[in-house]
Design an enzyme around this catalytic site. Structure first.
Site, PDB file in Angstrom:
ATOM      1  N   ASN A  39       0.586  -1.072   0.051  1.00  0.00           N
ATOM      2  CA  ASN A  39       0.169   0.109   0.104  1.00  0.00           C
ATOM      3  C   ASN A  39       1.091   1.358   0.061  1.00  0.00           C
ATOM      4  OD1 ASN A  39      -2.141  -1.500  -0.215  1.00  0.00           O
ATOM      5  ND2 ASN A  39      -2.855  -1.192   1.926  1.00  0.00           N
ATOM      6  N   CYS A  97     -15.666  -3.264  -4.830  1.00  0.00           N
ATOM      7  CA  CYS A  97     -14.834  -4.692  -4.767  1.00  0.00           C
ATOM      8  C   CYS A  97     -15.539  -5.500  -3.756  1.00  0.00           C
ATOM      9  CB  CYS A  97     -13.555  -4.532  -4.535  1.00  0.00           C
ATOM     10  SG  CYS A  97     -13.316  -3.843  -2.757  1.00  0.00           S
ATOM     11  N   ARG A 147     -16.692   1.479  -2.258  1.00  0.00           N
ATOM     12  CA  ARG A 147     -15.373   2.130  -2.235  1.00  0.00           C
ATOM     13  C   ARG A 147     -15.608   3.363  -3.265  1.00  0.00           C
ATOM     14  NH1 ARG A 147     -10.663  -1.853  -1.766  1.00  0.00           N
ATOM     15  NH2 ARG A 147      -9.619  -0.112  -1.198  1.00  0.00           N
ATOM     16  N   ASP A 167      -7.153  -3.409   7.908  1.00  0.00           N
ATOM     17  CA  ASP A 167      -6.370  -4.561   6.859  1.00  0.00           C
ATOM     18  C   ASP A 167      -6.045  -5.490   8.020  1.00  0.00           C
ATOM     19  OD1 ASP A 167      -5.099  -2.338   4.529  1.00  0.00           O
ATOM     20  OD2 ASP A 167      -7.120  -3.007   5.050  1.00  0.00           O
ATOM     21  N   ARG A 223      -2.138 -10.813  -4.583  1.00  0.00           N
ATOM     22  CA  ARG A 223      -2.133  -9.230  -4.811  1.00  0.00           C
ATOM     23  C   ARG A 223      -1.292  -8.662  -3.667  1.00  0.00           C
ATOM     24  NH1 ARG A 223      -7.706  -6.862  -6.128  1.00  0.00           N
ATOM     25  NH2 ARG A 223      -6.080  -5.097  -6.380  1.00  0.00           N
TER      26      ARG A 223
HETATM   27  C1  EPZ Z   1      -6.382   1.940   1.257  1.00  0.00           C
HETATM   28  O1  EPZ Z   1      -7.478   1.732   0.589  1.00  0.00           O
HETATM   29  C2  EPZ Z   1      -5.875   0.744   1.361  1.00  0.00           C
HETATM   30  N1  EPZ Z   1      -5.467   0.262  -0.029  1.00  0.00           N
HETATM   31  C3  EPZ Z   1      -6.706  -0.309   1.883  1.00  0.00           C
HETATM   32  O2  EPZ Z   1      -6.191  -1.535   2.032  1.00  0.00           O
HETATM   33  C4  EPZ Z   1      -7.020  -0.120   3.429  1.00  0.00           C
HETATM   34  O3  EPZ Z   1      -7.907  -1.049   3.908  1.00  0.00           O
HETATM   35  C5  EPZ Z   1      -7.920   1.371   3.318  1.00  0.00           C
HETATM   36  O4  EPZ Z   1      -6.903   2.188   2.798  1.00  0.00           O
HETATM   37  C6  EPZ Z   1      -8.032   1.958   4.659  1.00  0.00           C
HETATM   38  O5  EPZ Z   1      -6.825   1.879   5.366  1.00  0.00           O
HETATM   39  C7  EPZ Z   1      -4.332   0.916  -0.634  1.00  0.00           C
HETATM   40  O6  EPZ Z   1      -3.858   1.725  -0.097  1.00  0.00           O
HETATM   41  C8  EPZ Z   1      -3.853   0.709  -1.822  1.00  0.00           C
HETATM   42  P1  EPZ Z   1      -9.936   4.750   1.995  1.00  0.00           P
HETATM   43  P2  EPZ Z   1      -8.379   3.225   0.031  1.00  0.00           P
HETATM   44  O7  EPZ Z   1     -10.180   5.877   0.976  1.00  0.00           O
HETATM   45  O8  EPZ Z   1      -7.636   4.464  -0.055  1.00  0.00           O
HETATM   46  C9  EPZ Z   1     -14.726   5.547   1.920  1.00  0.00           C
HETATM   47  C10 EPZ Z   1      -5.876  -3.910   1.411  1.00  0.00           C
HETATM   48  O9  EPZ Z   1      -6.306  -4.956   1.899  1.00  0.00           O
HETATM   49  N2  EPZ Z   1     -14.391   6.362   1.110  1.00  0.00           N
HETATM   50  O10 EPZ Z   1      -9.159   5.225   3.294  1.00  0.00           O
HETATM   51  O11 EPZ Z   1      -9.393   2.889  -0.872  1.00  0.00           O
HETATM   52  C11 EPZ Z   1     -14.448   4.106   1.513  1.00  0.00           C
HETATM   53  O12 EPZ Z   1     -15.609   3.525   0.910  1.00  0.00           O
HETATM   54  C12 EPZ Z   1      -6.586  -2.644   1.002  1.00  0.00           C
HETATM   55  O13 EPZ Z   1      -4.371  -3.730   1.291  1.00  0.00           O
HETATM   56  C13 EPZ Z   1     -15.309   7.304   0.387  1.00  0.00           C
HETATM   57  O14 EPZ Z   1     -16.548   7.129   0.907  1.00  0.00           O
HETATM   58  O15 EPZ Z   1      -9.190   3.444   1.394  1.00  0.00           O
HETATM   59  C14 EPZ Z   1     -14.070   3.257   2.703  1.00  0.00           C
HETATM   60  O16 EPZ Z   1     -15.395   2.997   3.570  1.00  0.00           O
HETATM   61  C15 EPZ Z   1      -7.955  -2.895   1.471  1.00  0.00           C
HETATM   62  N3  EPZ Z   1     -14.938   8.057  -0.601  1.00  0.00           N
HETATM   63  C16 EPZ Z   1     -13.433   4.420   3.810  1.00  0.00           C
HETATM   64  O17 EPZ Z   1     -13.790   5.614   3.017  1.00  0.00           O
HETATM   65  C17 EPZ Z   1     -13.842   8.175  -1.190  1.00  0.00           C
HETATM   66  O18 EPZ Z   1     -13.474   9.126  -1.866  1.00  0.00           O
HETATM   67  C18 EPZ Z   1     -11.783   4.088   3.719  1.00  0.00           C
HETATM   68  O19 EPZ Z   1     -11.386   4.165   2.294  1.00  0.00           O
HETATM   69  C19 EPZ Z   1     -12.928   7.461  -0.490  1.00  0.00           C
HETATM   70  C20 EPZ Z   1     -13.184   6.768   0.444  1.00  0.00           C
END
Ligand code: EPZ
Length: 421
Positions: free
Chosen positions: A23, A118, A123, A308, A400
């Protein structure tokens, strides 16, 4: 599709080297689009998501040079020759959205397929988009793509994220480095991967302060130059393998593991009965009593308990003494490992974002299905502590995010193999 077979059995012992963070790499690599100079990464984990990112960047005009069996990658983008990140690549990996900020900051134009949901949730990327609009980007969502343009470049602004989204923080931070004037981002994510990205961007000439806190200030610059950067250690891989001696017994040394990357997680493990010792080479982990004790867990943005590691913690608590309550507050559907663990004899009740886990003396090996990256590995951990054979199907999810997962588990004595189905 491959399966992984685990023969449950005794305690584990040995040492596991921790790889570079998936990440972190998935946001560091798109940052190379911000300059026409070479950016070199070392300590890169060898994962399918990295290959997908190489593919995506090459499709945009980046020259990709992979060395040292994939652990060193140099990315050079003399110019972005294609401004469209196509659905057929983006659908494989949501993190592809992280090319949007760099592309629009560099050239003032980009079209990126909407990533779609996903297994763990819808997301959306609304926070990414609202933030870019705050910097003066004009957005048009049509035919499944985000069409972005900023013909006169971006203009510094203050933007408060409604939620500390990791990806939105990363996209906006990268865009802000080439934005005229001062950008202040509030309620940003504080994960170590954000700090690692800021370290890279500063090495490329960016002017960033406040990373790791809730407010980041970026003074835009006209150009960025190349750099060489070692990817930070993967705290989620670290936390995952810390579970092995706790669920199976024994002790394991995690090489390159740093407690500071996982402080609240380590405290929760110690509350449950783990002994975690910092050594010269990393972290030594073992149970400090006969049996792990039940604890309650709520996932939160960093520095709270990482979402995670929730699936892995649930596997551990299935064998704990007592009843634990797990609250998943980050994603709306991240308990898909629960019914698979129940097939192995676990006692879990799920209601909305809350799972109540009552520990059992022993889990029983069973055929189970991997549903997402972190759920997959929680089933392997449960298999270590089970009687009999556990067969985890659809383990492509694992590729992955877990480099050489079978050899790493074998290194601590696990009876595990991968077969082609
Ligand atoms: C990152 O995802 C990580 N992936 C995820 O890891 C991790 O679970 C997550 O951060 C939280 O720590 C990578 O870094 C590639 P978020 P990301 O934006 O950026 C909502 C793994 O297993 N949200 O912090 O997509 C979203 O739906 C993966 O390695 C919005 O509503 O996470 C979620 O409920 C899984 N609108 C929450 O926020 C947005 O524009 C957290 O999402 C963006 C997010």
């Amino acid at each position: 599709m491959d399966s992984i077979i685990v023969q449950g059995g005794g305690a584990v012992s040995g040492e596991i080297p921790i790889s570079g963070a998936k990440n972190a790499a998935l946001t560091l690599m798109p940052a190379a689009l911000l300059t026409d100079q070479p950016v070199t990464f070392t300590n890169v984990p060898r994962l399918s998501d990295i290959k997908t990112t190489n593919e995506l960047l090459a499709s945009l005009g980046t020259e990709v040079v992979v060395e040292d069996d994939g652990q060193k990658i140099t990315l050079t983008t003399p110019e972005i020759t294609n401004q469209v990140a196509h659905y057929d690549i983006v659908r494989k990996m949501r993190a592809s959205i992280l090319v949007l900020g760099p592309m629009v900051a560099r050239d003032g134009v980009a079209a990126v397929s909407l990533p779609g949901g996903c297994a763990i949730g819808a997301r959306p990327v609304d926070i990414h988009l609202r933030g870019l609009e705050a910097l003066g980007v004009e957005l048009d969502l049509r035919d499944g793509y985000v069409h972005a343009k900023a013909p006169n470049g971006l203009t510094g602004a203050t933007y408060e994220l409604p939620f500390a989204s990791v990806g939105a923080t990363e996209n906006l931070l990268m865009a802000a480095t080439l934005t005229k004037g001062t950008t202040v981002l509030k309620n940003v994510a504080r994960e170590p991967e954000i700090v690692d990205l800021a370290d890279l961007l500063r090495a490329m000439g960016a002017n960033i302060t406040g990373d790791g806190s809730t407010v980041m200030t970026i003074e835009g610059v006209d150009k960025l130059h190349g750099a060489t950067h070692a990817v930070v250690a993967d705290r989620i891989e670290l936390g995952t393998y810390m579970m092995a001696p706790l669920i199976a017994g024994g002790s394991v040394e995690l090489l390159g593991g740093k407690r500071r990357l996982l402080e609240s997680f380590c405290q929760k493990l110690e509350e449950a009965g783990a002994s975690i010792t910092e050594t010269e080479r990393g972290l030594m982990v073992a149970r400090n009593g006969a049996r792990i004790q039940a604890v309650d867990v709520t996932t939160e943005p960093y520095p709270g308990f990482p979402t995670d590691l929730q699936a892995q913690m649930m596997a551990l608590l299935c064998t704990a003494e007592g009843t634990s309550v797990l609250n998943e507050t980050i994603f709306e559907n991240r308990f898909m490992h629960a019914p698979e663990l129940v097939r192995m004899g676990a006692d879990i009740e799920v209601s909305g974002g809350t799972a109540t886990v009552t520990g059992v003396d022993k889990l029983r090996g069973a055929p189970v299905m991997a549903t997402d990256l972190r759920a997959s590995v929680s089933l392997i951990l449960a298999g270590l502590a089970s009687t009999g054979e556990t067969r985890v199907a659809r383990v492509y999810h694992l590729d992955r995010g877990y480099e050489r997962v079978v050899s790493k588990f074998r290194a601590i004595g696990a009876n595990i193999e991968r077969i082609k189905e």
